[in-house]
Design a protein around this motif. Structure first.
Motif, PDB file in Angstrom:
ATOM      1  N   CYS A  94      32.239  12.235  15.766  1.00 23.62           N
ATOM      2  CA  CYS A  94      32.191  11.900  17.198  1.00 23.62           C
ATOM      3  C   CYS A  94      31.909  10.409  17.396  1.00 23.62           C
ATOM      4  O   CYS A  94      32.576   9.752  18.207  1.00 23.62           O
ATOM      5  CB  CYS A  94      31.132  12.732  17.910  1.00 23.62           C
ATOM      6  SG  CYS A  94      31.552  14.476  18.084  1.00 23.62           S
ATOM      7  N   LEU A  95      30.936   9.876  16.675  1.00 21.66           N
ATOM      8  CA  LEU A  95      30.619   8.452  16.797  1.00 21.66           C
ATOM      9  C   LEU A  95      31.799   7.573  16.385  1.00 21.66           C
ATOM     10  O   LEU A  95      32.106   6.581  17.062  1.00 21.66           O
ATOM     11  CB  LEU A  95      29.400   8.100  15.942  1.00 21.66           C
ATOM     12  CG  LEU A  95      28.050   8.587  16.425  1.00 21.66           C
ATOM     13  CD1 LEU A  95      26.955   8.170  15.446  1.00 21.66           C
ATOM     14  CD2 LEU A  95      27.742   8.046  17.810  1.00 21.66           C
ATOM     15  N   THR A  96      32.444   7.926  15.291  1.00 24.30           N
ATOM     16  CA  THR A  96      33.603   7.159  14.824  1.00 24.30           C
ATOM     17  C   THR A  96      34.711   7.183  15.864  1.00 24.30           C
ATOM     18  O   THR A  96      35.321   6.153  16.176  1.00 24.30           O
ATOM     19  CB  THR A  96      34.119   7.728  13.488  1.00 24.30           C
ATOM     20  OG1 THR A  96      33.045   7.754  12.547  1.00 24.30           O
ATOM     21  CG2 THR A  96      35.253   6.888  12.931  1.00 24.30           C
ATOM     22  N   LEU A  97      34.972   8.348  16.407  1.00 19.21           N
ATOM     23  CA  LEU A  97      36.017   8.467  17.423  1.00 19.21           C
ATOM     24  C   LEU A  97      35.659   7.682  18.682  1.00 19.21           C
ATOM     25  O   LEU A  97      36.540   7.081  19.315  1.00 19.21           O
ATOM     26  CB  LEU A  97      36.280   9.938  17.742  1.00 19.21           C
ATOM     27  CG  LEU A  97      36.965  10.706  16.602  1.00 19.21           C
ATOM     28  CD1 LEU A  97      36.848  12.204  16.825  1.00 19.21           C
ATOM     29  CD2 LEU A  97      38.408  10.278  16.442  1.00 19.21           C
ATOM     30  N   LEU A  98      34.398   7.645  19.039  1.00 19.72           N
ATOM     31  CA  LEU A  98      33.981   6.840  20.188  1.00 19.72           C
ATOM     32  C   LEU A  98      34.195   5.351  19.917  1.00 19.72           C
ATOM     33  O   LEU A  98      34.612   4.604  20.810  1.00 19.72           O
ATOM     34  CB  LEU A  98      32.524   7.130  20.549  1.00 19.72           C
ATOM     35  CG  LEU A  98      32.278   8.494  21.190  1.00 19.72           C
ATOM     36  CD1 LEU A  98      30.786   8.779  21.294  1.00 19.72           C
ATOM     37  CD2 LEU A  98      32.942   8.580  22.553  1.00 19.72           C
ATOM     38  N   MET A  99      33.928   4.902  18.695  1.00 21.51           N
ATOM     39  CA  MET A  99      34.197   3.512  18.335  1.00 21.51           C
ATOM     40  C   MET A  99      35.690   3.201  18.435  1.00 21.51           C
ATOM     41  O   MET A  99      36.082   2.159  18.980  1.00 21.51           O
ATOM     42  CB  MET A  99      33.710   3.217  16.906  1.00 21.51           C
ATOM     43  CG  MET A  99      32.231   3.115  16.761  1.00 21.51           C
ATOM     44  SD  MET A  99      31.819   2.601  15.091  1.00 21.51           S
ATOM     45  CE  MET A  99      30.877   3.994  14.566  1.00 21.51           C
ATOM     46  N   GLY A 126      33.333  21.220  17.945  1.00 19.99           N
ATOM     47  CA  GLY A 126      32.701  21.546  16.665  1.00 19.99           C
ATOM     48  C   GLY A 126      31.199  21.335  16.703  1.00 19.99           C
ATOM     49  O   GLY A 126      30.429  22.151  16.185  1.00 19.99           O
ATOM     50  N   LEU A 127      30.779  20.252  17.328  1.00 17.38           N
ATOM     51  CA  LEU A 127      29.352  19.988  17.449  1.00 17.38           C
ATOM     52  C   LEU A 127      28.665  21.059  18.298  1.00 17.38           C
ATOM     53  O   LEU A 127      27.577  21.524  17.978  1.00 17.38           O
ATOM     54  CB  LEU A 127      29.143  18.596  18.070  1.00 17.38           C
ATOM     55  CG  LEU A 127      27.776  17.973  17.942  1.00 17.38           C
ATOM     56  CD1 LEU A 127      27.327  17.883  16.487  1.00 17.38           C
ATOM     57  CD2 LEU A 127      27.774  16.600  18.588  1.00 17.38           C
ATOM     58  N   TYR A 128      29.352  21.476  19.344  1.00 21.63           N
ATOM     59  CA  TYR A 128      28.828  22.563  20.189  1.00 21.63           C
ATOM     60  C   TYR A 128      28.693  23.863  19.390  1.00 21.63           C
ATOM     61  O   TYR A 128      27.646  24.512  19.418  1.00 21.63           O
ATOM     62  CB  TYR A 128      29.747  22.758  21.406  1.00 21.63           C
ATOM     63  CG  TYR A 128      29.370  23.946  22.243  1.00 21.63           C
ATOM     64  CD1 TYR A 128      28.270  23.892  23.101  1.00 21.63           C
ATOM     65  CD2 TYR A 128      30.094  25.132  22.172  1.00 21.63           C
ATOM     66  CE1 TYR A 128      27.918  24.986  23.880  1.00 21.63           C
ATOM     67  CE2 TYR A 128      29.747  26.230  22.944  1.00 21.63           C
ATOM     68  CZ  TYR A 128      28.660  26.156  23.790  1.00 21.63           C
ATOM     69  OH  TYR A 128      28.300  27.242  24.540  1.00 21.63           O
ATOM     70  N   VAL A 129      29.739  24.211  18.663  1.00 25.71           N
ATOM     71  CA  VAL A 129      29.747  25.469  17.904  1.00 25.71           C
ATOM     72  C   VAL A 129      28.668  25.470  16.830  1.00 25.71           C
ATOM     73  O   VAL A 129      27.957  26.477  16.666  1.00 25.71           O
ATOM     74  CB  VAL A 129      31.143  25.715  17.271  1.00 25.71           C
ATOM     75  CG1 VAL A 129      31.102  26.843  16.257  1.00 25.71           C
ATOM     76  CG2 VAL A 129      32.171  26.016  18.357  1.00 25.71           C
ATOM     77  N   ILE A 130      28.528  24.371  16.109  1.00 25.34           N
ATOM     78  CA  ILE A 130      27.588  24.352  14.981  1.00 25.34           C
ATOM     79  C   ILE A 130      26.137  24.323  15.447  1.00 25.34           C
ATOM     80  O   ILE A 130      25.243  24.733  14.719  1.00 25.34           O
ATOM     81  CB  ILE A 130      27.893  23.175  14.018  1.00 25.34           C
ATOM     82  CG1 ILE A 130      27.201  23.352  12.659  1.00 25.34           C
ATOM     83  CG2 ILE A 130      27.483  21.848  14.612  1.00 25.34           C
ATOM     84  CD1 ILE A 130      27.754  24.465  11.839  1.00 25.34           C
ATOM     85  N   THR A 131      25.896  23.876  16.677  1.00 24.04           N
ATOM     86  CA  THR A 131      24.513  23.797  17.152  1.00 24.04           C
ATOM     87  C   THR A 131      24.103  24.972  18.032  1.00 24.04           C
ATOM     88  O   THR A 131      23.012  24.961  18.605  1.00 24.04           O
ATOM     89  CB  THR A 131      24.275  22.471  17.913  1.00 24.04           C
ATOM     90  OG1 THR A 131      25.188  22.384  18.999  1.00 24.04           O
ATOM     91  CG2 THR A 131      24.397  21.278  16.996  1.00 24.04           C
ATOM     92  N   LEU A 132      24.960  25.962  18.157  1.00 21.11           N
ATOM     93  CA  LEU A 132      24.597  27.151  18.944  1.00 21.11           C
ATOM     94  C   LEU A 132      23.420  27.893  18.338  1.00 21.11           C
ATOM     95  O   LEU A 132      23.243  28.026  17.197  1.00 21.11           O
ATOM     96  CB  LEU A 132      25.777  28.121  19.060  1.00 21.11           C
ATOM     97  CG  LEU A 132      26.859  27.719  20.025  1.00 21.11           C
ATOM     98  CD1 LEU A 132      27.989  28.745  19.996  1.00 21.11           C
ATOM     99  CD2 LEU A 132      26.322  27.601  21.436  1.00 21.11           C
TER     100      LEU A 132
END
Length: 132
Positions: A94-99, A126-132
């Protein structure tokens, strides 16, 4: 096998991100001069024009770290049901894509920014799914 099935969505997204960032990193290493040349022209009229080699190096490093984190994330999800590395890998994606999105917006490459947004949607899901 239970851990694999439990985390099948996360693993699939991690594989997607792994392929994306590993290929991108390898391409930058194999064709450094070509990438640098293209990006220098792409950012010629922006405040980042003098920083292209440094920024390309930063992106290369974070892409490789992201790919390694995705591999470790898959491994730890399957072997010991640990989500830490998966979260790190997806968050780094996510951070890389934001950059990358920031760069495309600065260069006024709105079509390129739209493409990155599609990848970002997958990563944030993916971040949402993994942190559920």
């Amino acid at each position: 096998m239970d851990n694999f099935m439990t985390h099948i969505v996360s693993i699939t997204i991690l594989l997607f991100l792994l392929i994306t960032f590993l290929q991108s990193g390898i391409d930058k290493v194999v064709d450094w001069k070509g990438n640098l040349s293209w990006l220098t022209g792409h950012f010629a009229e922006t405040f980042m024009s003098k920083m292209v080699p440094l920024l390309l190096s930063v992106i290369l490093i974070i892409e490789i770290i992201t790919a390694i984190s995705c591999v470790m994330g898959i491994y730890h999800l399957v072997v010991d049901n640990n989500t830490f590395y998966a979260i790190v890998g997806i968050f780094l994606a996510c951070l890389t894509l934001l950059m990358l999105l920031f760069g495309q917006r600065v260069a006024k490459d709105y079509q390129g920014a739209l493409t990155i947004t599609c990848y970002f949607i997958v990563a944030i899901f993916g971040l949402y799914v993994i942190t559920l």
